[in-house]
Design an enzyme around this catalytic site. Sequence first.
Site, mmCIF file in Angstrom:
data_model
loop_
_atom_site.group_PDB
_atom_site.id
_atom_site.type_symbol
_atom_site.label_atom_id
_atom_site.label_comp_id
_atom_site.label_asym_id
_atom_site.label_seq_id
_atom_site.Cartn_x
_atom_site.Cartn_y
_atom_site.Cartn_z
ATOM 1 N N ASP A 68 0.810 -1.218 0.000
ATOM 2 C CA ASP A 68 0.000 0.000 0.000
ATOM 3 C C ASP A 68 0.844 1.270 0.000
ATOM 4 O O ASP A 68 2.006 1.271 0.423
ATOM 5 C CB ASP A 68 -0.888 0.037 1.238
ATOM 6 C CG ASP A 68 -2.072 -0.906 1.160
ATOM 7 O OD1 ASP A 68 -2.109 -1.742 0.234
ATOM 8 O OD2 ASP A 68 -2.955 -0.815 2.039
ATOM 9 N N HIS A 125 -6.112 3.217 -3.947
ATOM 10 C CA HIS A 125 -6.004 3.460 -2.500
ATOM 11 C C HIS A 125 -6.310 4.914 -2.179
ATOM 12 O O HIS A 125 -5.819 5.451 -1.185
ATOM 13 C CB HIS A 125 -4.601 3.081 -2.032
ATOM 14 C CG HIS A 125 -4.479 2.834 -0.557
ATOM 15 N ND1 HIS A 125 -5.422 2.144 0.179
ATOM 16 C CD2 HIS A 125 -3.497 3.180 0.338
ATOM 17 C CE1 HIS A 125 -5.039 2.069 1.443
ATOM 18 N NE2 HIS A 125 -3.872 2.699 1.563
ATOM 19 N N HIS A 185 -4.937 9.509 0.633
ATOM 20 C CA HIS A 185 -4.950 8.656 1.818
ATOM 21 C C HIS A 185 -5.712 9.278 2.994
ATOM 22 O O HIS A 185 -5.227 9.297 4.142
ATOM 23 C CB HIS A 185 -3.517 8.302 2.236
ATOM 24 C CG HIS A 185 -3.423 7.043 3.041
ATOM 25 N ND1 HIS A 185 -3.748 6.983 4.382
ATOM 26 C CD2 HIS A 185 -3.027 5.799 2.713
ATOM 27 C CE1 HIS A 185 -3.553 5.759 4.840
ATOM 28 N NE2 HIS A 185 -3.109 5.010 3.834
ATOM 29 N N HIS A 197 3.698 -2.386 3.068
ATOM 30 C CA HIS A 197 3.728 -1.038 2.491
ATOM 31 C C HIS A 197 5.021 -0.801 1.736
ATOM 32 O O HIS A 197 6.083 -1.303 2.121
ATOM 33 C CB HIS A 197 3.580 0.018 3.590
ATOM 34 C CG HIS A 197 2.275 -0.039 4.324
ATOM 35 N ND1 HIS A 197 2.035 -0.962 5.324
ATOM 36 C CD2 HIS A 197 1.138 0.689 4.192
ATOM 37 C CE1 HIS A 197 0.798 -0.796 5.786
ATOM 38 N NE2 HIS A 197 0.234 0.203 5.115
#
Length: 277
Positions: free
Chosen positions: A97, A148, A152, A242
Amino acid sequence: MKKDQSLTRRKALMAGAGALGAPAAAGLLTPGPGGEAGPPAAPAPGPPARRPREPSAYRLQPLAGHGPPAAPGRPPVRRAPLLRLSGLGRAMVLTFDDGPDPRYTPDILRTLREYDVRAMFFVCGEMAAGHPGLLTEMAEDGHVVGNHTWSHPLLTRLSRAAVRTEMESTSDLVEEVCGARPLWFRAPYGAWNRAAFQLGAELGMEPLAWTVDTLDWTEPGTRTIVDRVEGGAGPGVVVLAHDAGGDRSQSVRALRDYLPHLLDAGYHLTVPRRHQV
């Protein structure tokens, strides 16, 4: 990603590489509590790494069935994200991510390429806009590029219109760079709400969460990350890691350690497939 980092520095949602179309995801992944059943799937730098194996077909092919692919269409509106694969033997999915980040993403891509493994990258539009070449590299290597969001944010604190902007702008960017819109979406912080599920489906994306959280954003140490992945390994597991959002050198080193171990243990590291809508 470090929780105290400013949202503008967080990565935006990105898309699933649309070129990887195939059966509907619902039959390949298990929804979380309260999730609705979807259409059935068509049967379908750290320590030196070990010497990679020769390329093998199962690692190069995304998850697919044995029959004709399902007809393309909008995915169902779910009430919970999909959590894991189901009914496909010793298959696992690695997901990353918040990227792409030129400091860490290239190393992760090189390691995946070395072992002929495909993964999913849930990108933030904000990050991808600054590094489109990394997005292209993901798609060309056969990885799935997922959405995503753009910056964020915590979606549960946004208006419906703002959620749409976050998601749609990232999908637009992914399509512009990769040639296809993303087919998968992951909410930042795992904070889902009704708008995210509805708008995600409207934009042609399935919601995917995870089974094993490495908590690598806390920088717990390379060995701890490796232990969490290997300890949580199992059929159908989706691993969360990540490639951006802070110092991800531990994540890079950990991947080089646990990836060959998982392959040696007989796990198929692959990606789910579904039709482009």
